[in-house]
Motif scaffolding. Structure first.
Motif, mmCIF file in Angstrom:
data_model
loop_
_atom_site.group_PDB
_atom_site.id
_atom_site.type_symbol
_atom_site.label_atom_id
_atom_site.label_comp_id
_atom_site.label_asym_id
_atom_site.label_seq_id
_atom_site.Cartn_x
_atom_site.Cartn_y
_atom_site.Cartn_z
ATOM 1 N N ARG A 196 0.796 -1.228 0.000
ATOM 2 C CA ARG A 196 0.000 0.000 0.000
ATOM 3 C C ARG A 196 0.828 1.277 0.000
ATOM 4 N NH1 ARG A 196 -3.555 -1.338 5.153
ATOM 5 N NH2 ARG A 196 -1.520 -2.160 5.759
ATOM 6 N N SER A 197 1.794 1.391 0.902
ATOM 7 C CA SER A 197 2.524 2.660 0.995
ATOM 8 C C SER A 197 3.400 2.930 -0.221
ATOM 9 C CB SER A 197 3.302 2.773 2.310
ATOM 10 O OG SER A 197 4.229 1.731 2.487
ATOM 11 N N PRO A 198 4.087 1.930 -0.807
ATOM 12 C CA PRO A 198 4.821 2.253 -2.027
ATOM 13 C C PRO A 198 3.882 2.612 -3.180
ATOM 14 C CG PRO A 198 5.163 -0.056 -1.449
ATOM 15 C CD PRO A 198 4.396 0.572 -0.338
ATOM 16 N N MET A 199 2.715 1.970 -3.232
ATOM 17 C CA MET A 199 1.763 2.330 -4.278
ATOM 18 C C MET A 199 1.357 3.789 -4.111
ATOM 19 S SD MET A 199 -1.923 0.687 -5.392
ATOM 20 C CE MET A 199 -1.279 -0.958 -5.693
ATOM 21 N N ALA A 200 1.049 4.200 -2.888
ATOM 22 C CA ALA A 200 0.663 5.588 -2.631
ATOM 23 C C ALA A 200 1.805 6.547 -2.951
ATOM 24 C CB ALA A 200 0.217 5.751 -1.185
ATOM 25 N N GLU A 201 3.022 6.172 -2.597
ATOM 26 C CA GLU A 201 4.192 6.998 -2.904
ATOM 27 C C GLU A 201 4.297 7.269 -4.400
ATOM 28 O OE1 GLU A 201 9.090 6.566 -2.966
ATOM 29 O OE2 GLU A 201 7.921 5.153 -1.766
ATOM 30 N N PHE A 202 4.210 6.223 -5.203
ATOM 31 C CA PHE A 202 4.380 6.358 -6.641
ATOM 32 C C PHE A 202 3.185 7.061 -7.288
ATOM 33 C CE2 PHE A 202 7.947 3.855 -5.768
ATOM 34 C CZ PHE A 202 8.768 3.802 -6.881
ATOM 35 N N VAL A 203 1.987 6.812 -6.771
ATOM 36 C CA VAL A 203 0.799 7.472 -7.326
ATOM 37 C C VAL A 203 0.833 8.966 -7.030
ATOM 38 C CG1 VAL A 203 -1.719 7.663 -7.138
ATOM 39 C CG2 VAL A 203 -0.645 5.407 -7.344
ATOM 40 N N LEU A 204 1.144 9.354 -5.793
ATOM 41 C CA LEU A 204 1.188 10.783 -5.481
ATOM 42 C C LEU A 204 2.272 11.478 -6.303
ATOM 43 C CD1 LEU A 204 0.228 13.276 -3.987
ATOM 44 C CD2 LEU A 204 1.779 12.655 -2.112
ATOM 45 N N ARG A 205 3.414 10.857 -6.423
ATOM 46 C CA ARG A 205 4.491 11.440 -7.219
ATOM 47 C C ARG A 205 4.025 11.651 -8.671
ATOM 48 N NH1 ARG A 205 8.804 7.885 -6.162
ATOM 49 N NH2 ARG A 205 9.119 8.980 -4.214
ATOM 50 N N GLN A 206 3.313 10.669 -9.227
ATOM 51 C CA GLN A 206 2.801 10.765 -10.596
ATOM 52 C C GLN A 206 1.754 11.863 -10.714
ATOM 53 O OE1 GLN A 206 3.798 9.074 -13.309
ATOM 54 N NE2 GLN A 206 2.270 9.967 -14.672
ATOM 55 N N ARG A 241 -7.438 2.376 -6.417
ATOM 56 C CA ARG A 241 -8.534 3.357 -6.448
ATOM 57 C C ARG A 241 -8.479 4.263 -5.218
ATOM 58 N NH1 ARG A 241 -11.209 -1.130 -8.356
ATOM 59 N NH2 ARG A 241 -12.104 -1.613 -6.320
ATOM 60 N N LEU A 242 -8.243 3.677 -4.067
ATOM 61 C CA LEU A 242 -8.215 4.461 -2.831
ATOM 62 C C LEU A 242 -6.983 5.358 -2.738
ATOM 63 C CD1 LEU A 242 -9.575 1.766 -0.385
ATOM 64 C CD2 LEU A 242 -10.736 3.875 -1.082
ATOM 65 N N VAL A 243 -5.807 4.840 -3.067
ATOM 66 C CA VAL A 243 -4.609 5.688 -2.961
ATOM 67 C C VAL A 243 -4.624 6.778 -4.035
ATOM 68 C CG1 VAL A 243 -3.238 3.919 -1.797
ATOM 69 C CG2 VAL A 243 -3.006 4.202 -4.259
ATOM 70 N N ASP A 244 -5.219 6.490 -5.178
ATOM 71 C CA ASP A 244 -5.340 7.515 -6.208
ATOM 72 C C ASP A 244 -6.278 8.628 -5.733
ATOM 73 O OD1 ASP A 244 -4.787 8.634 -8.786
ATOM 74 O OD2 ASP A 244 -6.692 7.836 -9.514
ATOM 75 N N ALA A 245 -7.426 8.261 -5.216
ATOM 76 C CA ALA A 245 -8.371 9.267 -4.706
ATOM 77 C C ALA A 245 -7.749 10.050 -3.549
ATOM 78 C CB ALA A 245 -9.672 8.590 -4.259
ATOM 79 N N GLY A 246 -7.057 9.356 -2.661
ATOM 80 C CA GLY A 246 -6.408 10.032 -1.532
ATOM 81 C C GLY A 246 -5.296 10.962 -1.977
ATOM 82 N N SER A 247 -4.535 10.554 -2.988
ATOM 83 C CA SER A 247 -3.458 11.396 -3.516
ATOM 84 C C SER A 247 -4.014 12.665 -4.146
ATOM 85 C CB SER A 247 -2.634 10.622 -4.544
ATOM 86 O OG SER A 247 -1.929 9.569 -3.925
ATOM 87 N N ARG A 248 -5.066 12.519 -4.906
ATOM 88 C CA ARG A 248 -5.707 13.683 -5.531
ATOM 89 C C ARG A 248 -6.263 14.624 -4.459
ATOM 90 N NH1 ARG A 248 -6.500 12.744 -11.137
ATOM 91 N NH2 ARG A 248 -6.086 10.588 -11.725
ATOM 92 N N ALA A 249 -6.866 14.049 -3.426
ATOM 93 C CA ALA A 249 -7.424 14.862 -2.338
ATOM 94 C C ALA A 249 -6.316 15.589 -1.574
ATOM 95 C CB ALA A 249 -8.238 13.979 -1.389
ATOM 96 N N LEU A 250 -5.187 14.936 -1.375
ATOM 97 C CA LEU A 250 -4.071 15.580 -0.682
ATOM 98 C C LEU A 250 -3.541 16.760 -1.493
ATOM 99 C CD1 LEU A 250 -2.134 15.714 1.725
ATOM 100 C CD2 LEU A 250 -0.650 14.110 0.487
#
Length: 156
Positions: free
Chosen positions: A16-26, A138-147
């Protein structure tokens, strides 16, 4: 311009956390604000220190056009509280472990799902157990966009 430092945290730092890291960076790169945010990830357990991300995470990122390269799993460090502006946990257990280590800092330490209350999720399910890497994405993408919106780095 402010520079934000974000750390995503899960248990083992391979799903989960590496996925979120890479998604937010993207998402930051796509918004043209990559120079204003730095992103990392870590685990509370250290079980997978030095390893690459899970193959399911790599596959999901690749399917989404996000190259899963340059990652090495690591454990949360005591100095992270001073380095990062936000330390974002994937579930209640991760948050509790972080609060034991750093104390309670609700403006700095919180769960990813706190950013997306409309998702109906109280935590990001761990695909290590569920096998559902698409749900995690889906969740980390939505969370990254919200952040990015919360930080004023993307349009609301």
């Amino acid at each position: 311009m402010p520079q934000y430092h974000v750390l995503f945290v899960c248990l083992g730092n391979i799903c989960r956390s590496p996925m979120a890291e890479f998604v937010l960076r993207q998402r930051a790169a796509e918004a043209g604000v990559a120079h204003r945010i730095s992103v990392g990830s870590a685990g509370t357990s250290g079980w997978h220190d030095g390893e690459n991300m899970h193959a399911g995470t790599q596959k999901m990122l690749t399917e989404q056009g996000i190259p899963p390269v340059g990652f090495t799993s690591s454990k949360v460090k005591g100095s992270d509280i001073d380095h990062y502006d936000f330390i974002i946990a994937m579930d209640d257990d991760n948050l509790a472990n972080l609060e034991r280590l750093f104390g309670k800092h609700p403006d700095k330490l919180f769960k990813l799902t706190d950013l997306i209350p409309e998702s109906g999720y109280a935590h990001v399910p761990d695909p290590w157990y569920t096998g559902d890497f698409a749900e995690t994405f889906r969740l980390v993408d939505a969370g990254s966009r919200a952040l990015l919106k919360k930080l004023g780095l993307a349009e609301a």
